[in-house]
Design an enzyme around this catalytic site. Sequence first.
Site, PDB file in Angstrom:
ATOM      1  N   LYS A 115       0.671  -1.197  -0.049  1.00 20.23           N
ATOM      2  CA  LYS A 115       0.020   0.089   0.198  1.00 20.23           C
ATOM      3  C   LYS A 115       0.755   1.237  -0.026  1.00 20.23           C
ATOM      4  CE  LYS A 115       0.460   1.728   4.452  1.00 20.23           C
ATOM      5  NZ  LYS A 115       0.557   3.013   4.923  1.00 20.23           N
ATOM      6  N   ASP A 140      -3.738  -1.364   9.396  1.00 21.62           N
ATOM      7  CA  ASP A 140      -3.518  -1.318   7.817  1.00 21.62           C
ATOM      8  C   ASP A 140      -4.484  -2.617   7.545  1.00 21.62           C
ATOM      9  OD1 ASP A 140      -2.467   1.337   7.844  1.00 21.62           O
ATOM     10  OD2 ASP A 140      -0.469   0.396   7.588  1.00 21.62           O
TER      11      ASP A 140
END
Length: 285
Positions: free
Chosen positions: A11, A138
Amino acid sequence: MTIVTEKAPAKLNLTLDVLSKRPDGYHDLQSVMQTVSLCDEITLQIGTGKPWEVRCDTEGVPCDSRNLVWKAAEVFFEALGENPAGLDIHILKRIPSQAGMGGGSADAAAVFRALNRHYGEPYAPLELAELGARVGSDVPFCVIGGTVMCEGRGERMRPLDAMPGCQIVIIKPDFPVSTPALFRAIDSEEISIRPDNASMEQAIAAGDLKRISGLMCNVFEPVVSKDHPEIRRFRSIAMACGALGCQMTGSGSACFALLDSREKAEKLADVLKAEFSSVFLAEPV
Ligand code: C5P
């Protein structure tokens, strides 16, 4: 025994704002996150008939219950109420660690998706993301992927239109950043420049890569770059080589640049390789 494989995309944070410290010690964030083609690969052997095992050839990756993939499998099987009678998780690592690219979270998310598929999709994607929140901040985003506005610790998610196709050059400077220490540092500082997330959402909806690049902003970057001139150096090289914008991701130390052509991206990567040992090419996925 069944073998299941799953990709674990890294990410990047297109924006990252730290709002306030919460009573539980965590911080409320607001961040537009994006998955990219740079990925780890997870291979699960389900039903080995042996004790659970985590394997990874990359140095520094814990190969036991400390690894987020182990925690992800534990949370999944506890929720499902099943015992897999032996599990082996192999991680092929490409995402650099201590980079702000969610490497460990991406692996955990891939385990959730792979197990969910193997057991006949008992959980909808958002339910799976909710299980992910028990493993790390996350992980919910990494379960869903794409272009997403994330709030709270990262568990409140609103999928956005996919960001337009582009080329991404990523570097991982050699210094690590301690995420808890960085949150402590930002608590004691006045944040002077924050991302304009509303405009970023509009730019993404309009598919305007130039505008997206101009609106990128990470409140952690000034704090980290104060002590690390490598980040400022990356910026100046990237912009001189035609990048539309660049930024540090998450709590660092990886940084990325957005470009509108493969040719420019390859040229930039070549120039960066003279100064940085870890340089990657990627695209949004
Ligand atoms: O979630 P993760 O394990 O990556 O977080 C590492 C540390 O970063 C936490 O222990 C906390 O100190 C800090 N953190 C925070 N607020 C968040 C995410 C992380 O304060 N939203």
